[in-house]
Design a protein around this motif. Structure first.
Motif, PDB file in Angstrom:
ATOM      1  N   ASN A   1       0.874  -0.844   0.199  1.00 48.09           N
ATOM      2  CA  ASN A   1       0.027  -0.070  -0.087  1.00 48.09           C
ATOM      3  C   ASN A   1       1.069   1.222  -0.006  1.00 48.09           C
ATOM      4  N   LYS A   2       2.597   1.105   0.076  1.00 52.71           N
ATOM      5  CA  LYS A   2       2.971   2.220   0.355  1.00 52.71           C
ATOM      6  C   LYS A   2       3.868   2.853  -0.695  1.00 52.71           C
ATOM      7  N   GLN A   3       3.736   2.294  -1.986  1.00 55.92           N
ATOM      8  CA  GLN A   3       3.841   2.308  -3.032  1.00 55.92           C
ATOM      9  C   GLN A   3       3.336   3.539  -3.306  1.00 55.92           C
ATOM     10  N   THR A   4       4.822   3.785  -4.465  1.00 54.02           N
ATOM     11  CA  THR A   4       3.698   5.488  -5.207  1.00 54.02           C
ATOM     12  C   THR A   4       3.353   5.140  -7.043  1.00 54.02           C
ATOM     13  N   GLU A   5       3.225   5.556  -6.828  1.00 56.60           N
ATOM     14  CA  GLU A   5       2.500   5.899  -8.554  1.00 56.60           C
ATOM     15  C   GLU A   5       3.661   4.846  -9.663  1.00 56.60           C
ATOM     16  N   GLU A   6       4.750   5.863  -9.807  1.00 59.22           N
ATOM     17  CA  GLU A   6       6.209   5.851  -9.916  1.00 59.22           C
ATOM     18  C   GLU A   6       6.161   4.230  -9.343  1.00 59.22           C
ATOM     19  N   LYS A   7       6.239   3.760  -8.235  1.00 56.30           N
ATOM     20  CA  LYS A   7       6.777   2.479  -8.192  1.00 56.30           C
ATOM     21  C   LYS A   7       5.636   1.647  -8.613  1.00 56.30           C
ATOM     22  N   LEU A   8       4.726   1.639  -9.174  1.00 54.60           N
ATOM     23  CA  LEU A   8       3.610   0.739  -9.824  1.00 54.60           C
ATOM     24  C   LEU A   8       4.534   0.632 -11.044  1.00 54.60           C
ATOM     25  N   ARG A   9       4.761   0.218 -11.772  1.00 50.17           N
ATOM     26  CA  ARG A   9       5.391   0.175 -12.908  1.00 50.17           C
ATOM     27  C   ARG A   9       6.288  -1.223 -12.856  1.00 50.17           C
ATOM     28  N   PHE A  10       6.486  -1.368 -11.193  1.00 51.24           N
ATOM     29  CA  PHE A  10       7.051  -2.598 -11.286  1.00 51.24           C
ATOM     30  C   PHE A  10       5.862  -3.852 -10.798  1.00 51.24           C
ATOM     31  N   GLU A  11       6.433  -5.131 -10.652  1.00 49.19           N
ATOM     32  CA  GLU A  11       5.453  -6.248 -10.265  1.00 49.19           C
ATOM     33  C   GLU A  11       6.123  -6.570  -9.446  1.00 49.19           C
ATOM     34  N   ASP A  12       7.397  -6.802  -9.286  1.00 48.68           N
ATOM     35  CA  ASP A  12       8.027  -7.402  -8.599  1.00 48.68           C
ATOM     36  C   ASP A  12       9.339  -6.984  -8.441  1.00 48.68           C
ATOM     37  N   TRP A  13      10.224  -6.788  -7.375  1.00 48.66           N
ATOM     38  CA  TRP A  13      11.656  -6.913  -6.986  1.00 48.66           C
ATOM     39  C   TRP A  13      12.863  -7.703  -6.689  1.00 48.66           C
ATOM     40  N   LYS A  14      14.096  -7.644  -6.493  1.00 54.37           N
ATOM     41  CA  LYS A  14      14.473  -8.020  -5.280  1.00 54.37           C
ATOM     42  C   LYS A  14      13.849  -8.108  -4.031  1.00 54.37           C
ATOM     43  N   TYR A  15      13.789  -9.206  -2.971  1.00 53.69           N
ATOM     44  CA  TYR A  15      13.771  -9.143  -1.899  1.00 53.69           C
ATOM     45  C   TYR A  15      12.399  -8.695  -1.526  1.00 53.69           C
ATOM     46  N   LYS A  16      11.547  -7.970  -2.901  1.00 53.56           N
ATOM     47  CA  LYS A  16       9.773  -7.984  -2.048  1.00 53.56           C
ATOM     48  C   LYS A  16       9.833  -8.855  -1.219  1.00 53.56           C
ATOM     49  N   GLY A  17       9.860 -10.386  -1.899  1.00 55.78           N
ATOM     50  CA  GLY A  17       9.164 -11.046  -0.273  1.00 55.78           C
ATOM     51  C   GLY A  17       9.568 -11.285   0.490  1.00 55.78           C
ATOM     52  N   PHE A  18      10.451 -10.702   0.621  1.00 50.80           N
ATOM     53  CA  PHE A  18      11.454 -10.551   2.399  1.00 50.80           C
ATOM     54  C   PHE A  18      10.710  -8.826   3.216  1.00 50.80           C
ATOM     55  N   GLY A  19       9.721  -8.460   2.268  1.00 53.45           N
ATOM     56  CA  GLY A  19       8.915  -6.963   2.397  1.00 53.45           C
ATOM     57  C   GLY A  19       9.378  -5.862   2.349  1.00 53.45           C
ATOM     58  N   TYR A  20      10.659  -5.730   1.791  1.00 55.36           N
ATOM     59  CA  TYR A  20      11.397  -4.417   1.176  1.00 55.36           C
ATOM     60  C   TYR A  20      10.840  -3.870   0.078  1.00 55.36           C
ATOM     61  N   GLU A  21      10.498  -2.639   0.800  1.00 54.93           N
ATOM     62  CA  GLU A  21      10.054  -1.432  -0.535  1.00 54.93           C
ATOM     63  C   GLU A  21      11.189  -1.549  -1.506  1.00 54.93           C
ATOM     64  N   LEU A  22      10.727  -0.509  -2.736  1.00 56.96           N
ATOM     65  CA  LEU A  22      11.694  -0.553  -4.263  1.00 56.96           C
ATOM     66  C   LEU A  22      12.266   0.824  -3.788  1.00 56.96           C
ATOM     67  N   PRO A  23      13.616   0.798  -3.222  1.00 52.26           N
ATOM     68  CA  PRO A  23      14.947   1.346  -3.407  1.00 52.26           C
ATOM     69  C   PRO A  23      14.513   2.956  -3.875  1.00 52.26           C
ATOM     70  N   ASP A  24      14.617   3.875  -4.170  1.00 51.69           N
ATOM     71  CA  ASP A  24      14.453   5.024  -4.241  1.00 51.69           C
ATOM     72  C   ASP A  24      15.372   4.855  -5.812  1.00 51.69           C
ATOM     73  N   TRP A  25      16.820   5.066  -5.401  1.00 45.05           N
ATOM     74  CA  TRP A  25      17.694   4.441  -6.934  1.00 45.05           C
ATOM     75  C   TRP A  25      17.005   4.074  -7.935  1.00 45.05           C
ATOM     76  N   VAL A  26      16.732   2.893  -7.932  1.00 44.92           N
ATOM     77  CA  VAL A  26      16.861   1.728  -8.578  1.00 44.92           C
ATOM     78  C   VAL A  26      16.144   2.206  -9.715  1.00 44.92           C
ATOM     79  N   GLU A  27      14.956   2.964  -9.964  1.00 45.48           N
ATOM     80  CA  GLU A  27      14.262   3.916 -11.297  1.00 45.48           C
ATOM     81  C   GLU A  27      14.741   4.679 -11.909  1.00 45.48           C
ATOM     82  N   PRO A  28      16.169   5.241 -11.089  1.00 46.82           N
ATOM     83  CA  PRO A  28      16.896   6.436 -11.923  1.00 46.82           C
ATOM     84  C   PRO A  28      18.007   5.625 -12.046  1.00 46.82           C
TER      85      PRO A  28
END
Length: 137
Positions: A30-57
């Motif tokens: 639920n904490k994802q921003t619109e920008e982060k909805l671009r991605f369905e899955d990412w490293k460590y998502k299964g452990f509850g980690y959010e997508l790091p801010d630096w990944v998309e840039p």
């Protein structure tokens, strides 16, 4: 009576902690921003980690934004390499090959700072993207 308490107490504790863990994962979604909805899955998502801010840039090779999110790289020469694939292994191999070729051409050996992978939403031919950040002080 003691037997009933000793039987049900561990069961109640297990159910309580299982409920807390599942609630934490759903809150992360639920904490994802619109920008982060671009991605369905990412490293460590299964452990509850959010997508790091630096990944998309980093995927977009915007070095200045990556350095903004990773200030310890400010005094370094930063190189970003990414690769796409139909699975994580293929994307990772493409990114590693790009990094290896660039280092061979330049003759300089950069140190690995971090790497990450993501999977884009939707019908994408190569949905997995692997990104590597290297630096040279």
């Amino acid at each position: 009576m003691k037997r009933i308490v000793f039987f049900f107490l561990p069961l109640v504790l297990i159910l309580f902690f299982a409920g807390c863990a599942s609630n934490q994962l759903s809150n992360t979604e639920n904490k994802q921003t619109e920008e982060k909805l671009r991605f369905e899955d990412w490293k460590y998502k299964g452990f509850g980690y959010e997508l790091p801010d630096w990944v998309e840039p980093a995927i977009e090779e915007k070095k200045s934004k990556v350095i903004k999110y990773q200030p310890e790289l400010a005094d370094s020469t930063v190189e970003i390499f990414s690769g796409r694939g139909i699975n994580i292994d293929q994307a990772d191999a493409a990114a590693k090959e790009a990094a290896s070729n660039a280092m061979a051409e330049s003759g300089q050996i950069y140190e690995l700072y971090d790497n990450y992978w993501v999977k884009e939403w939707g019908e994408v031919e190569s949905p997995y993207i692997s990104v590597y950040i290297y630096y040279l002080k």
